[in-house]
Design a protein around this motif. Structure first.
Motif, short mmCIF file in Angstrom:
data_model
loop_
_atom_site.label_atom_id
_atom_site.label_comp_id
_atom_site.label_asym_id
_atom_site.label_seq_id
_atom_site.Cartn_x
_atom_site.Cartn_y
_atom_site.Cartn_z
N ALA A 45 43.38 -7.87 25.86
CA ALA A 45 42.99 -8.25 24.50
C ALA A 45 42.10 -9.49 24.52
CB ALA A 45 44.23 -8.49 23.65
N ALA A 46 42.38 -10.42 25.41
CA ALA A 46 41.55 -11.62 25.53
C ALA A 46 40.14 -11.27 26.00
CB ALA A 46 42.19 -12.62 26.48
N LYS A 47 40.01 -10.21 26.79
CA LYS A 47 38.70 -9.76 27.26
C LYS A 47 37.97 -8.93 26.20
CE LYS A 47 39.90 -9.41 32.16
NZ LYS A 47 40.03 -8.48 33.30
N GLY A 48 38.66 -8.55 25.13
CA GLY A 48 38.06 -7.77 24.07
C GLY A 48 38.28 -6.28 24.20
N GLU A 49 39.07 -5.86 25.15
CA GLU A 49 39.37 -4.43 25.35
C GLU A 49 40.60 -4.07 24.52
OE1 GLU A 49 39.53 -3.53 29.52
OE2 GLU A 49 37.79 -4.80 29.94
N LEU A 50 40.38 -3.95 23.21
CA LEU A 50 41.50 -3.80 22.29
C LEU A 50 42.18 -2.45 22.36
CD1 LEU A 50 40.02 -5.66 19.20
CD2 LEU A 50 41.49 -6.54 21.01
N GLN A 51 41.42 -1.39 22.58
CA GLN A 51 42.03 -0.06 22.63
C GLN A 51 42.98 0.05 23.83
OE1 GLN A 51 39.29 3.19 22.51
NE2 GLN A 51 40.89 4.74 22.46
N GLU A 52 42.55 -0.42 25.00
CA GLU A 52 43.40 -0.38 26.19
C GLU A 52 44.62 -1.29 26.02
OE1 GLU A 52 40.12 -0.88 26.26
OE2 GLU A 52 39.37 0.92 27.25
N ALA A 53 44.40 -2.45 25.39
CA ALA A 53 45.52 -3.37 25.14
C ALA A 53 46.54 -2.72 24.21
CB ALA A 53 45.01 -4.67 24.54
N GLY A 54 46.05 -2.02 23.19
CA GLY A 54 46.94 -1.34 22.26
C GLY A 54 47.78 -0.27 22.94
N LEU A 55 47.16 0.46 23.86
CA LEU A 55 47.91 1.49 24.59
C LEU A 55 49.00 0.87 25.46
CD1 LEU A 55 45.02 3.91 25.63
CD2 LEU A 55 46.81 4.31 23.94
N LEU A 56 48.68 -0.26 26.10
CA LEU A 56 49.69 -0.93 26.92
C LEU A 56 50.83 -1.48 26.07
CD1 LEU A 56 47.53 -2.81 29.58
CD2 LEU A 56 48.93 -0.77 29.89
N ILE A 57 50.52 -1.96 24.88
CA ILE A 57 51.57 -2.45 23.98
C ILE A 57 52.50 -1.31 23.59
CG2 ILE A 57 52.00 -3.34 21.64
CD1 ILE A 57 49.47 -5.07 22.04
N LEU A 58 51.93 -0.15 23.28
CA LEU A 58 52.76 1.01 22.92
C LEU A 58 53.64 1.45 24.09
CD1 LEU A 58 50.25 3.13 20.81
CD2 LEU A 58 52.22 1.81 20.00
N LYS A 59 53.10 1.42 25.29
CA LYS A 59 53.91 1.77 26.47
C LYS A 59 55.04 0.76 26.66
CE LYS A 59 50.34 4.20 29.08
NZ LYS A 59 49.52 4.19 30.31
N GLY A 60 54.75 -0.52 26.43
CA GLY A 60 55.78 -1.55 26.54
C GLY A 60 56.87 -1.38 25.51
N LEU A 61 56.48 -1.05 24.29
CA LEU A 61 57.48 -0.80 23.24
C LEU A 61 58.34 0.41 23.56
CD1 LEU A 61 55.34 -1.55 20.06
CD2 LEU A 61 57.20 -2.93 21.01
N ASP A 62 57.74 1.42 24.17
CA ASP A 62 58.51 2.60 24.59
C ASP A 62 59.54 2.22 25.65
OD1 ASP A 62 59.10 5.45 24.65
OD2 ASP A 62 58.14 5.42 26.63
N CYS A 63 59.15 1.37 26.58
CA CYS A 63 60.10 0.91 27.60
C CYS A 63 61.25 0.14 26.97
CB CYS A 63 59.38 0.02 28.63
SG CYS A 63 58.29 0.92 29.73
N GLU A 64 60.95 -0.71 25.97
CA GLU A 64 62.00 -1.45 25.28
C GLU A 64 62.95 -0.51 24.55
OE1 GLU A 64 60.13 -4.31 22.77
OE2 GLU A 64 59.39 -5.51 24.45
#
Length: 82
Positions: A45-64
């Protein structure tokens, strides 16, 4: 009627590696994986790659979510009265 004393079974359950104790280890593993995914998402997200960051956030929430589902289930602990 068969009782525990006739079968000479231990009164208390022994502490062996079961699904319940393995669930704690798996829960910790899933939470660690979620933390790693969230950190990677923050970097992207800091690099500006918001779509990839969003996918990783969703994967993290799934793990939680899966980590919360680990452990003994309430319905498996309730015994019917005879």
């Amino acid at each position: 009627m068969v009782t525990a004393t006739k079968l000479k079974l231990p009164l208390k359950p022994s502490l062996v590696a079961t699904h319940a104790t393995d669930g704690g280890l798996e829960r910790q593993k899933l939470l660690q994986q979620a933390e790693t995914l969230h950190q990677q998402a923050q970097v992207l997200a800091a690099k500006g790659e918001l779509q990839e960051a969003g996918l990783l956030i969703l994967k993290g929430l799934d793990c939680e979510r899966r980590a919360k589902a680990r452990g003994p289930q309430v319905l498996g602990l309730i015994k019917k009265r005879e």
